[in-house]
Design a protein around this motif. Structure first.
Motif, PDB file in Angstrom:
ATOM      1  N   THR A 132       0.857  -1.176   0.000  1.00 25.93           N
ATOM      2  CA  THR A 132       0.000   0.000   0.000  1.00 25.93           C
ATOM      3  C   THR A 132       0.895   1.228   0.000  1.00 25.93           C
ATOM      4  N   GLY A 165      -0.212   3.788   1.669  1.00 19.40           N
ATOM      5  CA  GLY A 165      -0.636   4.410   2.916  1.00 19.40           C
ATOM      6  C   GLY A 165       0.282   4.042   4.075  1.00 19.40           C
ATOM      7  N   TRP A 190      -5.409   3.323   8.085  1.00 18.10           N
ATOM      8  CA  TRP A 190      -4.277   3.676   7.239  1.00 18.10           C
ATOM      9  C   TRP A 190      -4.435   5.110   6.756  1.00 18.10           C
ATOM     10  N   LYS A 191      -3.329   5.846   6.702  1.00 19.33           N
ATOM     11  CA  LYS A 191      -3.346   7.259   6.315  1.00 19.33           C
ATOM     12  C   LYS A 191      -2.915   7.434   4.864  1.00 19.33           C
ATOM     13  N   ASP A 192      -3.628   8.333   4.141  1.00 22.64           N
ATOM     14  CA  ASP A 192      -3.277   8.745   2.779  1.00 22.64           C
ATOM     15  C   ASP A 192      -3.128   7.544   1.845  1.00 22.64           C
ATOM     16  N   VAL A 193      -4.235   6.887   1.583  1.00 20.24           N
ATOM     17  CA  VAL A 193      -4.241   5.648   0.796  1.00 20.24           C
ATOM     18  C   VAL A 193      -4.860   5.894  -0.581  1.00 20.24           C
TER      19      VAL A 193
END
Length: 265
Positions: free
Chosen positions: A183, A185, A207-210
């Motif tokens: 990923t 993220g 999950w951040k910024d995916v």
């Protein structure tokens, strides 16, 4: 001199109002709600994720949608699962209800209702292991094992994955486990891989910024295995209910004009 002092006094008043409004905006920071990346919950269907065997890509062409029909999702690709050795179908399912998909020569997938005592409500992504030719796999399609690559239409600032009924360790989550995750993220809460739990457990990862992510669900063993269903949840920012700076500036200007008229009288 009077005009100059009045100007300084008015400027100081406006500056104070703007400073106060800035503090107010900071205190009223945007909150967030969440949406599931699913169609309406009463829709049970198969998603065409590229499994061979039929022209439509699904067992039953009358119950088949393209991944782009789902909010925020550009594509979903079924990958070869490293425990089953094959690709898997993917359904949207209400786990408390039985749904049958008749694939003709490919067989019938009978997605039985889960135990109502441990089944969460709403729609879920439900993997279904298949054979190499695309026909229905073990347990009449009820073995919820699969690996899928999700690509989203935009970067999702915070994506939460909700896993249902993970009962084995190091088999579910974002591969490659104990190495670089598939990923773009960054994991900000939860563990990867998902730890094992009791029957009917729920587990959350965020999950951040995916913009893309690969998920591995469950594991296939000889004649049986551990099946896992999941949901994808996107946080949605909500604007705060405060006056904008422009409105405050207008209000301050109006107040200054009134005081000006009184001082000139």
């Amino acid at each position: 001199m009077k005009s100059l002092s009045t100007l300084f006094r008015h400027s100081a008043t406006v500056a104070s109002l703007l400073a106060a409004s800035t503090v107010t905006v900071g205190l009223m920071a945007p909150s967030a709600s969440a949406i599931e990346l699913l169609p309406p919950q009463d829709l049970e269907t198969e998603i065409n994720v590229g499994v061979t065997g039929s022209e439509s890509g699904c067992l039953d062409a009358s119950k088949c949608i393209d991944p782009s029909f789902l909010p925020w999702i550009e594509s979903i690709e079924s990958l070869v699962d490293d425990t089953s050795g094959t690709k898997s179908r993917l359904f949207i399912d209400i786990l408390g209800e039985e749904t049958v998909y008749d694939g003709g020569d490919l067989g019938i997938a009978d997605l039985l209702a889960k135990d109502l005592g441990t089944t969460p409500s709403g729609g879920w992504f439900r993997p279904s292991e298949t054979k190499a030719d695309g026909s229905v796999g073990e347990e009449e399609g009820q073995l919820e094992v699969g690996t899928y690559k999700f690509t989203f239409t935009k970067i999702i600032p915070k994506l939460t994955i909700k896993y249902f009924d993970t009962e084995t360790s190091a088999t579910t989550g974002v591969p490659n486990f104990f190495a670089t995750a598939l990923t773009d993220g960054m994991l900000i809460s939860g563990e990867n891989p998902v730890p094992l739990g009791e029957d009917g457990n729920l587990y959350f990862q965020s999950w951040k910024d995916v913009s893309e992510i690969t998920l591995k669900l469950g594991q296939d063993q000889a004649g049986t295995g551990d099946g896992v269903d999941f949901q994808l949840i996107k946080d949605v920012p909500e604007p705060g209910t405060v006056l904008g700076l422009g409105t405050l500036a207008m209000a301050s200007a109006f107040g200054l004009r009134k005081r000006n008229k009184k001082s000139d009288a």
